[in-house]
Design a protein around this motif. Structure first.
Motif, PDB file in Angstrom:
ATOM      1  N   LEU A   1      31.440  -6.755  -6.645  1.00 50.90           N
ATOM      2  CA  LEU A   1      32.612  -7.118  -5.684  1.00 50.90           C
ATOM      3  C   LEU A   1      33.362  -5.847  -5.373  1.00 50.90           C
ATOM      4  CD1 LEU A   1      31.622 -10.114  -6.291  1.00 50.90           C
ATOM      5  CD2 LEU A   1      34.333 -10.686  -6.353  1.00 50.90           C
ATOM      6  N   LYS A   2      33.819  -5.729  -4.123  1.00 52.38           N
ATOM      7  CA  LYS A   2      34.746  -4.560  -3.769  1.00 52.38           C
ATOM      8  C   LYS A   2      35.987  -4.978  -3.226  1.00 52.38           C
ATOM      9  CE  LYS A   2      30.725  -1.169  -3.497  1.00 52.38           C
ATOM     10  NZ  LYS A   2      30.036  -0.176  -2.360  1.00 52.38           N
ATOM     11  N   GLU A   3      36.982  -4.142  -3.163  1.00 55.76           N
ATOM     12  CA  GLU A   3      38.405  -4.792  -2.662  1.00 55.76           C
ATOM     13  C   GLU A   3      38.078  -5.457  -1.305  1.00 55.76           C
ATOM     14  OE1 GLU A   3      42.425  -2.562  -0.993  1.00 55.76           O
ATOM     15  OE2 GLU A   3      41.229  -1.566  -2.591  1.00 55.76           O
ATOM     16  N   GLY A   4      38.711  -6.774  -1.313  1.00 49.11           N
ATOM     17  CA  GLY A   4      38.439  -7.473  -0.277  1.00 49.11           C
ATOM     18  C   GLY A   4      37.621  -8.448  -0.069  1.00 49.11           C
ATOM     19  N   ASP A   5      36.489  -8.347  -1.180  1.00 46.59           N
ATOM     20  CA  ASP A   5      35.115  -9.277  -1.077  1.00 46.59           C
ATOM     21  C   ASP A   5      35.824 -10.732  -1.654  1.00 46.59           C
ATOM     22  OD1 ASP A   5      33.689  -7.417  -0.032  1.00 46.59           O
ATOM     23  OD2 ASP A   5      33.030  -6.802  -1.902  1.00 46.59           O
ATOM     24  N   LEU A   6      34.861 -11.642  -1.418  1.00 43.56           N
ATOM     25  CA  LEU A   6      35.098 -12.839  -2.081  1.00 43.56           C
ATOM     26  C   LEU A   6      33.758 -13.437  -2.304  1.00 43.56           C
ATOM     27  CD1 LEU A   6      37.474 -15.280  -1.773  1.00 43.56           C
ATOM     28  CD2 LEU A   6      36.484 -15.754   0.524  1.00 43.56           C
ATOM     29  N   LEU A   7      34.007 -14.123  -3.704  1.00 49.54           N
ATOM     30  CA  LEU A   7      32.907 -14.651  -4.169  1.00 49.54           C
ATOM     31  C   LEU A   7      32.943 -16.233  -4.449  1.00 49.54           C
ATOM     32  CD1 LEU A   7      29.892 -14.518  -5.689  1.00 49.54           C
ATOM     33  CD2 LEU A   7      31.181 -13.793  -7.739  1.00 49.54           C
ATOM     34  N   PHE A   8      32.046 -17.054  -4.042  1.00 48.69           N
ATOM     35  CA  PHE A   8      32.100 -18.626  -4.475  1.00 48.69           C
ATOM     36  C   PHE A   8      31.020 -18.970  -5.361  1.00 48.69           C
ATOM     37  CE2 PHE A   8      34.202 -18.341  -0.461  1.00 48.69           C
ATOM     38  CZ  PHE A   8      35.046 -19.556  -0.420  1.00 48.69           C
ATOM     39  N   LEU A   9      31.384 -19.539  -6.238  1.00 42.02           N
ATOM     40  CA  LEU A   9      30.328 -20.010  -7.332  1.00 42.02           C
ATOM     41  C   LEU A   9      30.569 -21.563  -7.552  1.00 42.02           C
ATOM     42  CD1 LEU A   9      31.179 -17.447 -10.254  1.00 42.02           C
ATOM     43  CD2 LEU A   9      29.219 -17.307  -8.599  1.00 42.02           C
ATOM     44  N   ASN A  10      29.143 -22.215  -7.508  1.00 42.73           N
ATOM     45  CA  ASN A  10      29.249 -23.614  -8.007  1.00 42.73           C
ATOM     46  C   ASN A  10      29.009 -23.711  -9.283  1.00 42.73           C
ATOM     47  OD1 ASN A  10      26.561 -23.709  -8.540  1.00 42.73           O
ATOM     48  ND2 ASN A  10      25.935 -24.683  -6.637  1.00 42.73           N
ATOM     49  N   GLN A  11      28.999 -25.197  -9.662  1.00 44.29           N
ATOM     50  CA  GLN A  11      29.055 -25.550 -11.213  1.00 44.29           C
ATOM     51  C   GLN A  11      27.791 -24.981 -11.945  1.00 44.29           C
ATOM     52  OE1 GLN A  11      29.821 -27.491  -8.724  1.00 44.29           O
ATOM     53  NE2 GLN A  11      31.048 -29.204  -9.270  1.00 44.29           N
ATOM     54  N   ASN A  12      26.756 -24.814 -11.232  1.00 45.03           N
ATOM     55  CA  ASN A  12      25.465 -24.411 -11.938  1.00 45.03           C
ATOM     56  C   ASN A  12      25.207 -22.888 -11.961  1.00 45.03           C
ATOM     57  OD1 ASN A  12      24.639 -27.374 -12.616  1.00 45.03           O
ATOM     58  ND2 ASN A  12      24.869 -27.503 -10.419  1.00 45.03           N
ATOM     59  N   ALA A  13      25.773 -22.295 -11.148  1.00 45.50           N
ATOM     60  CA  ALA A  13      25.412 -20.858 -10.965  1.00 45.50           C
ATOM     61  C   ALA A  13      25.759 -20.216 -12.589  1.00 45.50           C
ATOM     62  CB  ALA A  13      26.484 -20.207 -10.153  1.00 45.50           C
ATOM     63  N   VAL A  14      25.060 -19.421 -12.952  1.00 40.82           N
ATOM     64  CA  VAL A  14      25.088 -18.612 -14.280  1.00 40.82           C
ATOM     65  C   VAL A  14      25.502 -17.325 -14.002  1.00 40.82           C
ATOM     66  CG1 VAL A  14      23.822 -17.747 -16.244  1.00 40.82           C
ATOM     67  CG2 VAL A  14      23.010 -19.978 -15.344  1.00 40.82           C
ATOM     68  N   GLN A  15      26.476 -16.929 -14.813  1.00 37.16           N
ATOM     69  CA  GLN A  15      27.623 -15.714 -14.296  1.00 37.16           C
ATOM     70  C   GLN A  15      27.573 -14.941 -15.719  1.00 37.16           C
ATOM     71  OE1 GLN A  15      31.611 -16.396 -13.333  1.00 37.16           O
ATOM     72  NE2 GLN A  15      31.659 -14.514 -12.334  1.00 37.16           N
TER      73      GLN A  15
ATOM     74  N   VAL B   1      34.143  -9.419   3.347  1.00 32.63           N
ATOM     75  CA  VAL B   1      35.048  -9.549   4.533  1.00 32.63           C
ATOM     76  C   VAL B   1      36.373  -8.863   4.321  1.00 32.63           C
ATOM     77  CG1 VAL B   1      34.318 -11.939   5.030  1.00 32.63           C
ATOM     78  CG2 VAL B   1      35.805 -11.511   2.999  1.00 32.63           C
ATOM     79  N   ALA B   2      36.349  -7.780   3.845  1.00 28.68           N
ATOM     80  CA  ALA B   2      37.351  -6.725   3.579  1.00 28.68           C
ATOM     81  C   ALA B   2      38.125  -6.501   4.756  1.00 28.68           C
ATOM     82  CB  ALA B   2      37.105  -5.478   2.845  1.00 28.68           C
ATOM     83  N   ASP B   3      37.303  -6.187   6.020  1.00 29.30           N
ATOM     84  CA  ASP B   3      37.815  -5.794   7.292  1.00 29.30           C
ATOM     85  C   ASP B   3      38.110  -6.969   8.250  1.00 29.30           C
ATOM     86  OD1 ASP B   3      35.145  -6.555   7.596  1.00 29.30           O
ATOM     87  OD2 ASP B   3      34.655  -5.075   8.934  1.00 29.30           O
ATOM     88  N   ILE B   4      38.065  -8.458   7.775  1.00 30.60           N
ATOM     89  CA  ILE B   4      38.373  -9.598   8.438  1.00 30.60           C
ATOM     90  C   ILE B   4      39.843  -9.801   8.257  1.00 30.60           C
ATOM     91  CG2 ILE B   4      37.570 -11.833   9.253  1.00 30.60           C
ATOM     92  CD1 ILE B   4      35.335  -9.592   9.660  1.00 30.60           C
TER      93      ILE B   4
END
Length: 327
Positions: free
Chosen positions: A91-105, A162-165
């Protein structure tokens, strides 16, 4: 991001100071009491709240884990490296990450200038966003269906570049600001802002990476939409007739696909609506109970206390106490 807000998020927390003082790993008691490292919303959210923001913990490796809530991570400054279902994502500046309950992180150590904010979100918070998105099939809606049901989906995580949006950046910052500085009408504002954010992200699907496992959600999405519109008087028989399925077959499919019965999904929606009215109106509790479809007051009170650990009156009273940085 606004410099004042960035400074607030950059402050070394007590947890981080212990790490800087020599602790070599996270303190699991902050996040969970489960041995299988399922991060528990009950440890991070005040009882009765649906969303909170907290700065990402830096300076330490965060081992493999899942969540019993939806997590959204926004990179305010710098970068962080995540291993998601075995795949490395930076993840870089301005990025966005969505995780649901089952994603292993798994998360590699971040430096002092790597500032990220984590949204801890209970599924019912996304109910408004789900309704705002309409019924058009798309991957973002698929993610919401899986998250609302707490089941594996075709999309376990979504990573948006989406850093540029500018509209996306503004909406994210508005949400962080609203929660962090305890703005008035914060729950309604934040739920609607989340819906607007997801609508904006629909125009950014070409800037999205994703991962997960296959999940057939066509029936599930239709069931959730029906319950959202007919939670007061809707019936499984009426739904089956509208969809053209045998009622007994549909009942089994709902249980198989969501892990819950139609009645349980209906009760969930009614409770969500009751909580919304408690926090956004002065309607008497007895009228709220009737308006969401309950004709047995004692049953409602018992179920409400089982879910939230307090009575509806106590819940409403807690919402108007001293300012907090969560909802």
């Amino acid at each position: 991001m606004h410099q004042e807000l960035l400074r607030e998020l950059s402050v070394i927390t007590e947890e981080e100071q212990r790490i800087l003082d020599g602790r070599q790993e996270i303190d699991p008691q902050i996040y969970t009491e489960k041995k299988d490292m399922v991060i528990d919303s009950g440890k991070l959210l005040q009882r009765g709240k649906l969303i909170q923001v907290r700065p990402h913990t830096r300076f330490v490796h965060f081992p493999e884990h899942t969540h019993n809530y939806i997590e959204v991570i926004y990179m305010c400054q710098g970068s962080t490296t995540h291993i998601l279902n075995g795949r490395e994502v930076v993840l870089k500046e301005g990025d966005l990450l969505f995780l649901n309950q089952n994603a292993v992180q798994e998360i590699l150590p971040a430096g002092r200038d790597d500032i990220a904010v984590n949204f801890i979100i209970l599924p019912e918070f996304l109910d408004t966003a789900f309704e705002m998105m309409g019924k058009e099939e798309n991957q973002l809606r698929d993610f919401l269906v899986g998250a609302l049901c707490g089941r594996d989906g075709e999309t376990g995580w979504m990573y948006f570049h989406v850093a540029d949006i500018l509209p996306v950046q503004n909406l994210i910052e508005n949400m962080v600001w609203t929660i962090f500085y305890d703005s008035s009408n914060k729950r309604s504002c934040t739920q609607i802002t989340m819906g607007l954010l997801l609508l904006q992200l629909l125009d950014c699907m070409d800037k999205m990476e994703s991962g997960g496992r296959k999940f057939d959600n066509e029936i599930t999405a239709a069931v959730l939409s029906y319950i959202g519109e007919h939670y007061k008087n809707g019936t499984l028989s009426e739904l089956a007739e509208q969809m053209g399925y045998d009622v007994y077959w549909l009942s089994r499919e709902i249980r198989r696909r969501t892990g819950r019965t139609y009645k349980e999904l209906l009760q969930e929606k009614r409770m969500q609506q009751a909580v919304y009215l408690l926090g956004n109106s002065r309607i008497p509790v007895t009228d709220i109970i009737e308006s969401v479809g309950y004709d047995n007051t004692s049953y409602f009170y018992r179920k409400f206390r089982e879910r939230y650990g307090m009575s509806p009156k106590e819940y409403r009273g807690n919402l108007y106490k001293m300012p907090e940085k969560d909802l």
